[in-house]
Scaffold this motif. Sequence first.
Motif, short mmCIF file in Angstrom:
data_model
loop_
_atom_site.label_atom_id
_atom_site.label_comp_id
_atom_site.label_asym_id
_atom_site.label_seq_id
_atom_site.Cartn_x
_atom_site.Cartn_y
_atom_site.Cartn_z
N CYS A 90 21.90 65.88 51.51
CA CYS A 90 21.25 67.00 51.63
C CYS A 90 21.17 67.79 50.29
O CYS A 90 22.24 68.11 49.79
N CYS A 93 23.09 71.62 51.27
CA CYS A 93 24.60 71.49 51.43
C CYS A 93 25.20 70.48 51.10
O CYS A 93 26.22 70.62 51.35
N HIS A 98 24.70 67.30 58.97
CA HIS A 98 24.70 68.56 58.95
C HIS A 98 26.00 69.06 59.84
O HIS A 98 26.39 68.53 60.67
N HIS A 119 18.21 68.76 55.52
CA HIS A 119 18.39 68.96 57.03
C HIS A 119 17.21 69.87 57.14
O HIS A 119 17.04 70.86 56.38
N CYS A 122 18.76 73.15 57.13
CA CYS A 122 18.98 73.72 55.91
C CYS A 122 17.67 74.54 55.19
O CYS A 122 17.81 75.47 54.56
#
Length: 379
Positions: A90, A93, A98, A119, A122
């Motif tokens: 991602c 992040c 996640h 994600h 996110c």
Amino acid sequence: MTIYKMILTQCAVCATELGLSSGKKCGRCSTRYCGPECQVQHWKEGGHDQLCKSIKKAGGAEQYNANKKYTEAVAVAAEACAEDTKGQTCYICTQALHWKTKEGLVRGCSCRGTAGFAHVSCLAEQAKILFAEAEENNLSLKTINERWRRWDTCSLCEQQYHGVVACALTWACWKTYLGRPETDQIWRMAMQQLGNGLCEADLEEDALSVREAELSMSRRLGASESDILVVQCNLAITYRKLKRLDEALRLRQEVYSGRLRLDGEEHERTLTAASHYSSSLIDLKRFEEAKALLRKMLPVARRVLGENYELTLRMRWVYAQTLYTDTSATLDDLREAVTTLEDTARTARRVLGGAHPFTAGIEQALRKARAALRAREPR
Ligand SMILES: [Zn+2]
Ligand SMILES: [Zn+2]
Ligand SMILES: [Zn+2]
Ligand SMILES: [Zn+2]
């Protein structure tokens, strides 16, 4: 009369359509019923006695439903993107999974190579924070609108999310703002966003009930004429997908003349309305009217928006369609359709990328136009 500011417009037991304000609701969690019989049955036999507390805790029936739909939509999007996102991380992040939700990655824009994997959670968190910041600091309307676009447009490639990824993000948006009062502009924007997302994921029946609720809500709250045209325009898209073509055409004609009157012929909204109206004319095989409309509006789009603009490309695509779909097309018409589409496909590939559904659509149209030409060309 109570107005339920809801998209749950059916009885939870028998699915009777309740519209925005009829029926009965659970006093604790606001789950809606057609009447006391369904409510009692739901409590005694439908398991509502077990669920009522969690629904209330989540913030009521609408919030509970949105949270649940969001989780499902994220799973669908991650699953659909699994092949494309394998081995990636991602960009927000930096993880593959996640940390909290364990959801997988998605990508549903025009980012290419290793860019743009993320994600849904996110992306949603980012949109929520950016938008809250703009609201709290009373930033300009322009900034607020730009920040809102994070709910449907990638910040890296600046193209709109599509398909199931767009859908998952709009559930995130709806669950974030559904608790606002219905007179709050943001509440209506979130509802509109949800309708768009459901439509992107081809969930037409769901989109229709959201759009219809939105239209009656907008009228009831005295929305501006321009805002109502936006809702009607979206509703027409849904009618069209449901093959309710006459209803779609009627709405689109109304929207186009409304836009001409309110915004003038050079406004992007008017050009969009013209493009939609001509597509609906083609649906009903009214080719001459479609052709006449596009011959008038296409030069305006090329001049005002430019050749690389998605709407210009779309209008040229629709124009080519009026030429090759018409069974009474001349050989010259078919040749013009093919050259128009060849040119449009090249531009789309360069601007939007080959994987974009828009590009794929134009290329498919090009194949059809070439086939029509081959079938007719003298040997
Ligand atoms: Zn019922
Ligand atoms: Zn309840
Ligand atoms: Zn992430
Ligand atoms: Zn992107």
